[in-house]
Design an enzyme around this catalytic site. Structure first.
Site, PDB file in Angstrom:
ATOM      1  N   PRO A 134       1.135  49.628 -36.151  1.00 43.91           N
ATOM      2  CA  PRO A 134       1.891  49.322 -37.375  1.00 43.91           C
ATOM      3  C   PRO A 134       1.045  49.149 -38.643  1.00 43.91           C
ATOM      4  CG  PRO A 134       1.896  47.433 -35.864  1.00 43.91           C
ATOM      5  CD  PRO A 134       1.243  48.554 -35.137  1.00 43.91           C
ATOM      6  N   TYR A 163      -3.585  43.051 -46.840  1.00 40.21           N
ATOM      7  CA  TYR A 163      -4.184  43.513 -45.579  1.00 40.21           C
ATOM      8  C   TYR A 163      -5.608  42.967 -45.564  1.00 40.21           C
ATOM      9  CZ  TYR A 163      -0.413  46.972 -44.901  1.00 40.21           C
ATOM     10  OH  TYR A 163       0.803  47.585 -44.709  1.00 40.21           O
ATOM     11  N   LYS A 188       4.038  53.206 -40.733  1.00 41.41           N
ATOM     12  CA  LYS A 188       4.530  54.583 -40.726  1.00 41.41           C
ATOM     13  C   LYS A 188       5.667  54.883 -39.740  1.00 41.41           C
ATOM     14  CE  LYS A 188       2.092  56.573 -43.851  1.00 41.41           C
ATOM     15  NZ  LYS A 188       2.654  55.661 -44.847  1.00 41.41           N
ATOM     16  N   TYR A 233      -0.440  55.993 -47.921  1.00 40.46           N
ATOM     17  CA  TYR A 233       0.333  54.764 -47.720  1.00 40.46           C
ATOM     18  C   TYR A 233       1.730  54.907 -48.342  1.00 40.46           C
ATOM     19  CZ  TYR A 233       1.429  49.817 -47.232  1.00 40.46           C
ATOM     20  OH  TYR A 233       2.017  48.633 -46.869  1.00 40.46           O
ATOM     21  N   HIS A 289       7.265  47.368 -54.382  1.00 38.81           N
ATOM     22  CA  HIS A 289       5.868  46.982 -54.579  1.00 38.81           C
ATOM     23  C   HIS A 289       5.098  48.191 -55.109  1.00 38.81           C
ATOM     24  CE1 HIS A 289       5.735  43.315 -51.647  1.00 38.81           C
ATOM     25  NE2 HIS A 289       6.790  43.301 -52.429  1.00 38.81           N
TER      26      HIS A 289
HETATM   27  P1  RFL Z   1      14.013  52.734 -32.014  1.00 41.33           P
HETATM   28  O1  RFL Z   1      14.160  51.917 -33.231  1.00 41.33           O
HETATM   29  O2  RFL Z   1      13.226  52.201 -30.880  1.00 41.33           O
HETATM   30  O3  RFL Z   1      15.481  53.104 -31.520  1.00 41.33           O
HETATM   31  C1  RFL Z   1      15.723  53.692 -30.262  1.00 41.33           C
HETATM   32  C2  RFL Z   1      17.103  53.278 -29.784  1.00 41.33           C
HETATM   33  O4  RFL Z   1      17.393  53.955 -28.570  1.00 41.33           O
HETATM   34  C3  RFL Z   1      18.017  53.049 -27.676  1.00 41.33           C
HETATM   35  N1  RFL Z   1      17.813  53.541 -26.293  1.00 41.33           N
HETATM   36  C4  RFL Z   1      18.796  54.083 -25.522  1.00 41.33           C
HETATM   37  N2  RFL Z   1      20.094  54.290 -25.750  1.00 41.33           N
HETATM   38  C5  RFL Z   1      20.839  54.843 -24.761  1.00 41.33           C
HETATM   39  N3  RFL Z   1      20.323  55.185 -23.550  1.00 41.33           N
HETATM   40  C6  RFL Z   1      19.001  54.987 -23.275  1.00 41.33           C
HETATM   41  N4  RFL Z   1      18.522  55.326 -22.091  1.00 41.33           N
HETATM   42  C7  RFL Z   1      18.187  54.406 -24.290  1.00 41.33           C
HETATM   43  N5  RFL Z   1      16.856  54.077 -24.365  1.00 41.33           N
HETATM   44  C8  RFL Z   1      16.662  53.562 -25.573  1.00 41.33           C
HETATM   45  C9  RFL Z   1      17.339  51.719 -27.968  1.00 41.33           C
HETATM   46  O5  RFL Z   1      18.131  50.610 -27.542  1.00 41.33           O
HETATM   47  C10 RFL Z   1      17.163  51.775 -29.479  1.00 41.33           C
HETATM   48  O6  RFL Z   1      18.251  51.190 -30.175  1.00 41.33           O
HETATM   49  O7  RFL Z   1      13.388  54.183 -32.349  1.00 41.33           O
HETATM   50  P2  RFL Z   1      13.505  55.078 -33.709  1.00 41.33           P
HETATM   51  O8  RFL Z   1      14.924  55.256 -34.133  1.00 41.33           O
HETATM   52  O9  RFL Z   1      12.685  56.270 -33.434  1.00 41.33           O
HETATM   53  O10 RFL Z   1      12.802  54.200 -34.851  1.00 41.33           O
HETATM   54  C11 RFL Z   1      11.433  53.923 -34.835  1.00 41.33           C
HETATM   55  C12 RFL Z   1      11.143  52.568 -35.499  1.00 41.33           C
HETATM   56  O11 RFL Z   1      11.972  51.597 -34.904  1.00 41.33           O
HETATM   57  C13 RFL Z   1       9.650  52.151 -35.363  1.00 41.33           C
HETATM   58  O12 RFL Z   1       8.830  53.280 -35.534  1.00 41.33           O
HETATM   59  C14 RFL Z   1       9.247  51.080 -36.410  1.00 41.33           C
HETATM   60  O13 RFL Z   1       9.865  49.843 -36.138  1.00 41.33           O
HETATM   61  C15 RFL Z   1       7.728  50.901 -36.433  1.00 41.33           C
HETATM   62  N6  RFL Z   1       7.260  49.862 -37.374  1.00 41.33           N
HETATM   63  C16 RFL Z   1       7.140  50.110 -38.727  1.00 41.33           C
HETATM   64  N7  RFL Z   1       7.512  51.315 -39.225  1.00 41.33           N
HETATM   65  C17 RFL Z   1       7.474  51.517 -40.572  1.00 41.33           C
HETATM   66  O14 RFL Z   1       7.773  52.644 -41.010  1.00 41.33           O
HETATM   67  N8  RFL Z   1       7.089  50.549 -41.470  1.00 41.33           N
HETATM   68  C18 RFL Z   1       6.711  49.305 -41.041  1.00 41.33           C
HETATM   69  O15 RFL Z   1       6.425  48.438 -41.863  1.00 41.33           O
HETATM   70  C19 RFL Z   1       6.690  49.064 -39.622  1.00 41.33           C
HETATM   71  N9  RFL Z   1       6.315  47.867 -39.136  1.00 41.33           N
HETATM   72  C20 RFL Z   1       6.879  48.585 -36.885  1.00 41.33           C
HETATM   73  C21 RFL Z   1       6.416  47.604 -37.808  1.00 41.33           C
HETATM   74  C22 RFL Z   1       6.988  48.270 -35.525  1.00 41.33           C
HETATM   75  C23 RFL Z   1       6.596  47.011 -35.080  1.00 41.33           C
HETATM   76  N10 RFL Z   1       6.727  46.753 -33.710  1.00 41.33           N
HETATM   77  C24 RFL Z   1       7.623  45.796 -33.225  1.00 41.33           C
HETATM   78  C25 RFL Z   1       6.118  47.678 -32.778  1.00 41.33           C
HETATM   79  C26 RFL Z   1       6.025  46.349 -37.361  1.00 41.33           C
HETATM   80  C27 RFL Z   1       6.081  46.055 -35.998  1.00 41.33           C
HETATM   81  C28 RFL Z   1       5.606  44.702 -35.544  1.00 41.33           C
HETATM   82  C1  PHB Z   2       6.218  44.071 -42.123  1.00 40.29           C
HETATM   83  O1  PHB Z   2       6.555  43.507 -43.187  1.00 40.29           O
HETATM   84  O2  PHB Z   2       6.784  43.824 -41.052  1.00 40.29           O
HETATM   85  C2  PHB Z   2       5.097  45.036 -42.124  1.00 40.29           C
HETATM   86  C3  PHB Z   2       4.503  45.372 -43.331  1.00 40.29           C
HETATM   87  C4  PHB Z   2       3.421  46.276 -43.330  1.00 40.29           C
HETATM   88  C5  PHB Z   2       2.973  46.817 -42.136  1.00 40.29           C
HETATM   89  C6  PHB Z   2       3.576  46.476 -40.934  1.00 40.29           C
HETATM   90  C7  PHB Z   2       4.649  45.575 -40.930  1.00 40.29           C
HETATM   91  O3  PHB Z   2       1.897  47.661 -42.148  1.00 40.29           O
END
Ligand code: RFL
Ligand code: PHB
Length: 394
Positions: A293, A202, A297, A388, A72
């Protein structure tokens, strides 16, 4: 079991770190509490910054993303009943984002790691980390049968996400947690429908924030601001679509609707743990910080943290010099706080605060003026686009 670095967590941070270390000839073991199937099925992020896609491509994890992801070059800010495009590519001199789901990134990284013989222990839960200030820190964990084990290595990387154990091991007189809660959450859906827009939308509406994103030509991802204590059971399909349509009112076409097959509510919060190092324990990704979110980031910060950490560890294992490791926390935190600011700013500009703690009608008018400035001042648009699309790593 003998290894250089014990990595806790097979999320984006842990898997990427493990592969970056492998490319430098450094061995690691990943201990992950969940199963591979659970990890590969968890729906989270969607937007990858330019630097993240560059890094994935460089390390050989980019082939499917290139084929199946969507590049995009801009996105829409929708407010006052009108959409205004932010041209990322033009405003940043060529930087774009890629929409490619986090669980697909994880599938690609897990396959890549396993193809090189990596040691990933799924179903192994870490219960404690110890001896962090010595030169052989220890991880305690239980295997899938519930048997306890210990593993000593030269370093521990705490990549265990927002609810992990590693950061708890930093003594409270050394550690500071900076925290901010929001009075709202996001209601997220996945629906079988064609895309409603070529790019993300957004929306700031009088009814609250909405985000129109995508997953594939047949699956769409959408969110709307909600009460974090609400239940998905209070929302049937008709009510969800009516709410989403109302929040993007003024678009040339209504959203394309279809059957909703996944619903969830996530709370919004901002959190930073400082420092991101204690002795031979290094935190990376959500283990050290969490962002709302709205700025997309979280995953990208996880990638930039481990990029810095891998360079520091590579320098240590190659020459014995620990200068890059000692400055890891300071350098990572600078980028983390820039992303915290951006994520807070996007959140504050786009959500409805009126009716929630501290919100007054003044806020709604101020937000519209801010969005007007951001879409009409080239300097303001440029800042938004740069943040962004993402700052360069390193
Ligand atoms: P994770 O992905 O939470 O992975 C951590 C892993 O550690 C395991 N764990 C353990 N393992 C062994 N022993 C223990 N005691 C443990 N405790 C935990 C867990 O099972 C897991 O597998 O962390 P990591 O690697 O730092 O990654 C971070 C990302 O997952 C997170 O920041 C993103 O998902 C945030 N996020 C977004 N980030 C973006 O850059 N772009 C996006 O568009 C975006 N959209 C989002 C998002 C997060 C969202 N939610 C659900 C909060 C949209 C949403 C809705
Ligand atoms: C997504 O597609 O899940 C998504 C996109 C943009 C955001 C957060 C989540 O800022």
């Amino acid at each position: 079991m003998k290894t250089d670095v014990t990595i806790i967590g097979a999320g984006p941070a842990g898997l990427l770190l493990s592969h970056l270390l492998h490319l430098e000839g450094i061995s690691s073991v990943i201990l992950e509490s969940r199963s591979r199937e659970a990890i590969e099925a968890t729906i989270r992020a969607g937007v990858l910054e330019q630097s993240t896609t560059d890094l994935l491509t460089e390390i050989g994890a980019g082939a499917r993303m290139k084929k199946e992801g969507f590049v995009h070059a801009g996105f829409d800010l929708h407010f006052g009943g009108r959409s205004h495009r932010i041209d990322l590519e033009e405003l940043t001199g060529g930087r774009v984002i890629t929409v490619y789901p986090q669980h697909e990134v994880l599938k690609d990284l897990i396959a890549l790691r396993l193809s090189t013989g990596a040691d990933i222990r799924f179903g192994h839960r870490v219960t404690a980390v110890e001896d962090l200030t010595g030169d052989a820190p220890v991880v305690r964990f239980t295997d899938p049968e519930g048997v306890e084990h210990t593993l000593a290595s030269k370093f521990i990387a705490g990549c265990d996400g927002g609810y992990g154990v590693s950061k708890q091991a930093i003594p409270t007189d050394v550690r500071t947690d900076y925290f901010r809660d929001y009075a709202f959450g996001w209601f997220g859906i996945l629906a079988n429908a064609p895309p409603s827009s070529d790019e993300l939308i957004y929306a700031n509406s009088p009814r609250g924030f909405a985000l129109i994103s995508t997953r594939s030509p047949d699956v769409q991802r959408m969110y709307f601001q909600c009460d974090p204590k609400d239940s998905v059971d209070n929302w049937d399909e008709a009510r969800i679509w009516a709410e989403l349509q109302a929040r993007v009112e003024g678009r040339p076409e209504p959203l394309k609707e279809g059957p909703i097959f996944q619903k969830n509510i996530v709370p919004l919060r901002s959190l930073v743990t400082e420092p991101m190092q204690y002795g031979r324990l290094f935190l990376a990704g959500d283990a050290a910080h969490s962002v709302p979110p709205t700025g997309a980031k979280g995953l990208n910060l996880a990638a930039s943290d481990v990029f810095l950490l891998a360079r520091g560890l590579a320098s240590f294992f190659a020459t014995g010099a620990d200068e890059q490791l000692q400055t890891y926390s300071t350098r990572a935190l600078r980028r983390v706080w820039r992303a915290q600011h951006f994520s807070w700013w996007m959140t504050s500009m786009l959500h409805r605060f009126e009716g929630s703690a501290g919100g007054v009608p003044f806020d709604g008018k101020r937000q519209l003026a801010e969005l007007d400035a951001v879409t009409s001042s080239p300097a303001a648009s440029k800042f938004l686009a740069e943040m962004y699309a993402g700052l360069p790593f390193g």
